[in-house]
Design an enzyme around this catalytic site. Structure first.
Site, PDB file in Angstrom:
ATOM      1  N   LYS A  77       0.829  -1.277   0.038  1.00 31.11           N
ATOM      2  CA  LYS A  77       0.068   0.013  -0.117  1.00 31.11           C
ATOM      3  C   LYS A  77       0.937   1.177  -0.010  1.00 31.11           C
ATOM      4  O   LYS A  77       0.625   2.253  -0.725  1.00 31.11           O
ATOM      5  CB  LYS A  77      -0.814   0.168   1.224  1.00 31.11           C
ATOM      6  N   ARG A 106      12.619 -11.497   3.058  1.00 32.58           N
ATOM      7  CA  ARG A 106      13.135 -10.222   3.079  1.00 32.58           C
ATOM      8  C   ARG A 106      14.007 -10.086   4.269  1.00 32.58           C
ATOM      9  O   ARG A 106      15.045  -9.470   4.444  1.00 32.58           O
ATOM     10  CB  ARG A 106      12.101  -9.164   2.987  1.00 32.58           C
TER      11      ARG A 106
END
Length: 200
Positions: free
Chosen positions: A13, A127
């Site tokens: 987002k 990640r």
């Protein structure tokens, strides 16, 4: 263009909001940032929020919606805004809708970045592993356990907001697992449809 971006943590987002800000010249409104700014500016609603925060309480929906109401009255939000991270509950969605209606405004769209929760957790685990391998600190939000609890909180509260916007005919889904540029292109297509529909 008055938009809400919905989707779980890690869905992208923030990345997409930054691109929308550049393209449409409308501000991205984060409730956390607005709250801190209102407190710092000493606005009436900011002072109310400060009192609650200093006593260790949670700022009420009424205060948060009041802060959004003040913020969208500023000149840079005249052509619209992007709400990111709000509303988080059905009650907040209803309060936001009532506040906008009182100002003679309405939302143009609620864009949901849909994701596969399992793949999203894998993405965060990777990640975190890449950061460790590169000798970098792992962001707190990228700690897999922290992330899983944030995802569970999202699924418990915020996922209930989606049907509200579906009923209102405002919800548009975009595949958040696609490459970043493809997600941007899909959002652009949605917004072109929305603009065309409101012009007709």
């Amino acid at each position: 263009m008055r938009l809400i971006l919905l989707g779980p943590p890690g869905a992208g987002k923030g990345t997409q909001a930054a691109r929308l800000v550049q393209k449409y010249g409308i501000p991205q409104l984060s409730t956390g940032d607005m709250l801190r700014a209102a407190v710092a500016a000493g606005t009436p609603i900011g002072l109310k929020a400060r009192d609650v925060m200093e006593s260790g309480g949670l700022v009420s929906d009424e205060i948060v919606v009041g802060i959004i109401a003040d913020r969208i009255g500023e000149p840079d939000a005249r052509n619209g805004f992007i709400l990111d991270g709000f509303p988080r509950t059905v009650k907040q969605a209803e309060a936001l809708d009532a506040m906008l209606a009182a100002k003679g405004l309405k939302l143009d769209a609620a864009i949901e970045l849909t994701v596969d929760a399992g793949k999203l957790v894998d993405r965060i685990v990777n990640r975190a592993a890449e950061a460790r391998a590169a000798g970098q600190p792992v962001r707190k939000d990228d700690d897999p356990d922290v992330f899983k609890s944030r995802l569970a909180a999202y699924e418990h509260d915020t996922a209930a907001v989606t049907p509200v916007y579906r009923r209102l005919g405002l919800l548009r889904g975009v595949d958040g697992m696609a490459p970043i540029d493809a997600v941007t292109a899909a959002i652009d297509a949605v917004l072109k449809d929305v603009a065309a529909a409101s012009a007709s």
